[in-house]
Design a protein around this motif. Sequence first.
Motif, PDB file in Angstrom:
ATOM      1  N   ALA A 180       0.858  -1.189   0.000  1.00 24.82           N
ATOM      2  CA  ALA A 180       0.000   0.000   0.000  1.00 24.82           C
ATOM      3  C   ALA A 180       0.889   1.233   0.000  1.00 24.82           C
ATOM      4  CB  ALA A 180      -0.906   0.020   1.232  1.00 24.82           C
ATOM      5  N   MET A 189       0.773   3.668   1.859  1.00 29.30           N
ATOM      6  CA  MET A 189       1.118   4.175   3.199  1.00 29.30           C
ATOM      7  C   MET A 189       2.310   3.434   3.807  1.00 29.30           C
ATOM      8  SD  MET A 189       0.106   1.637   5.497  1.00 29.30           S
ATOM      9  CE  MET A 189      -0.230   2.397   7.065  1.00 29.30           C
ATOM     10  N   MET A 209      -1.236   1.961  -6.890  1.00 28.71           N
ATOM     11  CA  MET A 209      -2.111   2.725  -6.012  1.00 28.71           C
ATOM     12  C   MET A 209      -1.734   4.208  -6.070  1.00 28.71           C
ATOM     13  SD  MET A 209      -2.725   2.351  -1.895  1.00 28.71           S
ATOM     14  CE  MET A 209      -3.368   0.704  -1.865  1.00 28.71           C
ATOM     15  N   TRP A 262      -9.647   1.019   8.656  1.00 24.95           N
ATOM     16  CA  TRP A 262      -8.480   0.517   7.938  1.00 24.95           C
ATOM     17  C   TRP A 262      -7.267   0.396   8.836  1.00 24.95           C
ATOM     18  CZ3 TRP A 262      -3.561   0.674   6.103  1.00 24.95           C
ATOM     19  CH2 TRP A 262      -3.295  -0.146   4.996  1.00 24.95           C
ATOM     20  N   ASN A 279     -10.357   5.101  -1.271  1.00 22.39           N
ATOM     21  CA  ASN A 279     -10.487   4.903   0.164  1.00 22.39           C
ATOM     22  C   ASN A 279      -9.691   5.992   0.878  1.00 22.39           C
ATOM     23  OD1 ASN A 279     -10.556   3.873   2.725  1.00 22.39           O
ATOM     24  ND2 ASN A 279      -9.202   2.135   2.297  1.00 22.39           N
ATOM     25  N   ASP A 322      -4.762   9.235   4.798  1.00 21.74           N
ATOM     26  CA  ASP A 322      -4.044   8.306   3.911  1.00 21.74           C
ATOM     27  C   ASP A 322      -5.061   7.827   2.893  1.00 21.74           C
ATOM     28  OD1 ASP A 322      -2.954   5.905   2.811  1.00 21.74           O
ATOM     29  OD2 ASP A 322      -3.704   4.767   4.532  1.00 21.74           O
ATOM     30  N   THR A 323      -4.835   8.118   1.632  1.00 21.76           N
ATOM     31  CA  THR A 323      -5.833   7.662   0.662  1.00 21.76           C
ATOM     32  C   THR A 323      -5.213   6.724  -0.362  1.00 21.76           C
ATOM     33  OG1 THR A 323      -5.809   9.108  -1.310  1.00 21.76           O
ATOM     34  CG2 THR A 323      -6.648  10.078   0.755  1.00 21.76           C
ATOM     35  N   GLY A 324      -6.056   5.904  -0.951  1.00 23.42           N
ATOM     36  CA  GLY A 324      -5.574   4.954  -1.950  1.00 23.42           C
ATOM     37  C   GLY A 324      -6.613   4.731  -3.034  1.00 23.42           C
TER      38      GLY A 324
HETATM   39  N1  SER Z   1      -4.102   2.438   3.176  1.00 21.22           N
HETATM   40  C1  SER Z   1      -5.360   2.470   2.496  1.00 21.22           C
HETATM   41  C2  SER Z   1      -5.531   1.312   1.537  1.00 21.22           C
HETATM   42  O1  SER Z   1      -4.637   0.537   1.335  1.00 21.22           O
HETATM   43  C3  SER Z   1      -5.509   3.770   1.756  1.00 21.22           C
HETATM   44  O2  SER Z   1      -4.346   4.098   1.085  1.00 21.22           O
HETATM   45  O3  SER Z   1      -6.591   1.169   0.994  1.00 21.22           O
END
Ligand code: SER
Length: 583
Positions: free
Chosen positions: A40, A42, A86, A160, A201, A223-225
């Motif tokens: 991810a 993050m 991502m 999350w 997200n 934190d967005t993805g």
């Molecule tokens: N950490 C979250 C995810 O993996 C948003 O980046 O969806």
Amino acid sequence: MKAIEIRKKYLDYFKRHGHAVIPSAPLIPENDPSVLFTTAGMQPLVPYLLGEKHPEGKRLTDYQKCVRTNDIDEVGDNRHLTYFEMLGNWSLGDYFKDESIAMSFEFLTKELGIPVEKLSVTCFAGDEDCPRDEVAANAWKKAGIPEDHIYYYGKDDNWWIAGEEGPCGPDTEMFYDTGKPACGPDCQPSCDCGKYVEIWNNVFMEYFKDEKGYRKLEQKNVDTGLGLERMTMLLQGKETPFDTELFSPVMDKLKDLQKVDAIESRRIIAEHLRSSMMIIADGGRPSNLDRGYVLRRLIRRMIRHMNKLQIDLNSLKELIDIYVENLGEMYPELVKNKEIIEQVIVEEKDKFVKTLAKGEKEFEKAIGKLEGTKIIPGQVVFRLYDTYGFPPEVTKELAEENGYEIDMNEFNELFKKHQEKSRAGSEQKFKGGLAETTEETIKYHTATHLLNAAIKRVIGKDAHQRGSNITVDRMRFDFNCDHKLTDDEKKQIEDLVNEWIKEGLPVTKEEMKKEDAIKSGAECMFIEKYPDIVTVYTIGDVSKELCGGPHVKNTNELGRFKIKKEESSSSGVRRIKAVLIDE
Ligand code: SER
């Protein structure tokens, strides 16, 4: 819109909104042997989410290359991928829910042109740990999402965390309505009938979870993805990511090459090949352990499916070429590493072809012996794995094709015993989750500190650690040094480490303020990555380093230290590979 344009629009949009564009971290985490792959956006940012200052500021954006292997067996259906990209944006203690939601809404509706009525959002429903997220819901209303497109769910859907421990929080998820008919009166975004597809997200990361429970973090992060493949598919009105330009040139070629038709197999080949190429470009190589084993499974499963479609295995090079040509602009590393990618995949193919025929014969023999049952014992699955290099999922597929099942529980037990015996990692790693700390890796960890100290004495005080990587059966250590080590230097280093092991030096741990640790002369690689209170490990009077541990209690537990290889890692950086031998 093509994937590369979506990526560009995303990074440009967040750049205009004050975010620094940072590069994707490699798929293989540089100094973190505890995880297999970056999963991810993050993940490489954890120290900053926990409060460290990021050199680029409080607003960041990037595209992150990710590999998730938990669902490897699902690849072949219309949506699962092991490799994906991502897109992400982060607030490190800067903006929070309102601004984050306003930007997401604007990006989706204005930049990507998604009609508002196609969007639904979900927010956290609230429980004893954290209140209902009315703030997020109100921000959505204010942005323009109608009330009946806002849903509330509990922790299962709208919370999350990566794994069991770490920074976490409620999230808000955005869904795209594909326009397919609802599966029933209760059809909602949480339903997986295919009408709603999650597209983005945003995690409001203001908690930290450990075994004691939840506590608030000092800073409130976002934190967005956003999954690029999925977004590309939706914006292009395609049914699956395989129908987009990311895969279609290879999918089409496979159709030309195949003599037997099976769409799942074409997807598996196209997906596993892309994933393998990305992993190899970032330095991954096939082996029987950890990351290497994941790569091996990907390549071997791909080969099996090429055989199933009766595709000449020599066409692999052509398929690789097509990807390099089509994805090279998005991933220049594929162009740069084309030769090695080809070499690694072809070598692994050759190895597998040799064992495949034998293994298949063995498989036929084994099922011939089964009496009155359609279940293949775990023993057989294990022997195929152990002797013929058959990943269990390959055996499973072979079994299913022949109308059999395999006893996976028994296999898992045998596999676990084998792992314990060879200390070859954990079952968890096998599944692609977080790596376990084993007795062996702990020893290597302590040996790494000794090696670091020995290099300083032999090469000079300015030789600093540049990276390290530990598996259950070896350690790797990178340090700056302007020359190839002489045999004499290598011997001196080895002797010093072994001397310290023999001396039985105690390994002690203490917590202190970061400044004090630095004043005391403790070594550390990335000072900015550490929190204000740090743990310092001291080994006798030879080494003092900032480190999270764990370590052995005394150096006499380590066995004999041996340097296996010394080579260049990059310009001005040397790499030592070493092992500990039980005495
Ligand atoms: N950490 C979250 C995810 O993996 C948003 O980046 O969806």
